[in-house]
Design a protein around this motif. Structure first.
Motif, PDB file in Angstrom:
ATOM      1  N   GLU A  86       0.825  -1.212   0.000  1.00  0.00           N
ATOM      2  CA  GLU A  86       0.000   0.000   0.000  1.00  0.00           C
ATOM      3  C   GLU A  86       0.859   1.263   0.000  1.00  0.00           C
ATOM      4  OE1 GLU A  86      -2.378  -0.837   3.435  1.00  0.00           O
ATOM      5  OE2 GLU A  86      -4.010  -1.673   2.218  1.00  0.00           O
ATOM      6  N   LYS A  87       1.947   1.233   0.767  1.00  0.00           N
ATOM      7  CA  LYS A  87       2.842   2.394   0.828  1.00  0.00           C
ATOM      8  C   LYS A  87       3.500   2.638  -0.521  1.00  0.00           C
ATOM      9  CE  LYS A  87       6.922   4.169   3.109  1.00  0.00           C
ATOM     10  NZ  LYS A  87       8.199   3.797   3.632  1.00  0.00           N
ATOM     11  N   VAL A  88       4.021   1.589  -1.132  1.00  0.00           N
ATOM     12  CA  VAL A  88       4.689   1.713  -2.429  1.00  0.00           C
ATOM     13  C   VAL A  88       3.691   2.141  -3.503  1.00  0.00           C
ATOM     14  CG1 VAL A  88       5.927   0.406  -4.208  1.00  0.00           C
ATOM     15  CG2 VAL A  88       6.494   0.082  -1.826  1.00  0.00           C
ATOM     16  N   ALA A  89       2.493   1.580  -3.474  1.00  0.00           N
ATOM     17  CA  ALA A  89       1.470   1.937  -4.448  1.00  0.00           C
ATOM     18  C   ALA A  89       1.075   3.411  -4.299  1.00  0.00           C
ATOM     19  CB  ALA A  89       0.243   1.039  -4.299  1.00  0.00           C
ATOM     20  N   GLN A  90       0.950   3.859  -3.057  1.00  0.00           N
ATOM     21  CA  GLN A  90       0.609   5.265  -2.825  1.00  0.00           C
ATOM     22  C   GLN A  90       1.710   6.188  -3.347  1.00  0.00           C
ATOM     23  OE1 GLN A  90      -2.353   6.188  -1.726  1.00  0.00           O
ATOM     24  NE2 GLN A  90      -1.837   8.325  -1.966  1.00  0.00           N
ATOM     25  N   GLU A  91       2.964   5.821  -3.110  1.00  0.00           N
ATOM     26  CA  GLU A  91       4.084   6.621  -3.634  1.00  0.00           C
ATOM     27  C   GLU A  91       4.071   6.642  -5.158  1.00  0.00           C
ATOM     28  OE1 GLU A  91       7.492   4.793  -1.844  1.00  0.00           O
ATOM     29  OE2 GLU A  91       7.066   5.667   0.139  1.00  0.00           O
ATOM     30  N   PHE A  92       3.739   5.521  -5.771  1.00  0.00           N
ATOM     31  CA  PHE A  92       3.666   5.442  -7.217  1.00  0.00           C
ATOM     32  C   PHE A  92       2.573   6.356  -7.752  1.00  0.00           C
ATOM     33  CE2 PHE A  92       1.669   3.426 -10.958  1.00  0.00           C
ATOM     34  CZ  PHE A  92       2.724   3.539 -11.856  1.00  0.00           C
ATOM     35  N   ILE A  93       1.420   6.316  -7.093  1.00  0.00           N
ATOM     36  CA  ILE A  93       0.297   7.152  -7.521  1.00  0.00           C
ATOM     37  C   ILE A  93       0.650   8.629  -7.395  1.00  0.00           C
ATOM     38  CG2 ILE A  93      -2.076   7.845  -6.920  1.00  0.00           C
ATOM     39  CD1 ILE A  93      -2.528   4.848  -6.187  1.00  0.00           C
ATOM     40  N   GLN A  94       1.295   8.995  -6.308  1.00  0.00           N
ATOM     41  CA  GLN A  94       1.659  10.394  -6.090  1.00  0.00           C
ATOM     42  C   GLN A  94       2.720  10.871  -7.074  1.00  0.00           C
ATOM     43  OE1 GLN A  94       2.646  10.592  -1.940  1.00  0.00           O
ATOM     44  NE2 GLN A  94       0.499  10.665  -1.292  1.00  0.00           N
TER      45      GLN A  94
END
Length: 129
Positions: free
Chosen positions: A119-127
């Motif tokens: 979830e953390k990595v996905a959120q960073e990717f989205i941002q």
């Protein structure tokens, strides 16, 4: 990927319930053919979504870290599922066999930790997009 995880969590929860609740396991045992068809359909849907997401993420170098985190989560989840179904694979102990709850809880916690990383990595990717 998040949708696939939500679908998978439902399947895992159902198996954990079968593991923990012997009455539920007996009911599923009597309708196993229907249950197998349902699970196969769910996994085909999840697999299709993963193929699409994986092909899109592999195009972006940052997306690769998301896929790596997702694969780590799926591996942790696979270990958890294998322990849940291990006693149910043997027809002699199917009705009453169980895995040690401490082992299942530890594997569940590992999967949850990997989910948090994903979830953390996905959120960073989205941002970053």
């Amino acid at each position: 990927l998040s949708i696939s995880i939500r679908e998978l969590v439902g399947v895992v929860a159902e198996y954990r319930q079968m593991h923990d609740n012997l009455l539920t396991r007996a009911k599923i045992g009597f309708t196993s053919r229907q249950h197998i068809k349902k699970i196969k359909a769910q996994f085909q849907s999840i697999q299709h979504e993963l193929i699409l997401a994986g092909s899109e993420l592999s195009l972006d170098p940052t997306g690769q870290s998301v896929m790596d985190a997702f694969v780590a989560y799926m591996e942790a989840q696979a270990r958890y599922i294998q322990e849940i179904i291990k006693p149910m694979q043997n027809p002699l102990i199917f009705p009453f066999g169980k895995t040690n709850r401490a082992v299942l809880n530890a594997l569940s916690n590992q999967a949850n930790e990997q989910l948090s990383v994903f979830e953390k990595v996905a959120q960073e990717f989205i941002q970053s997009a």
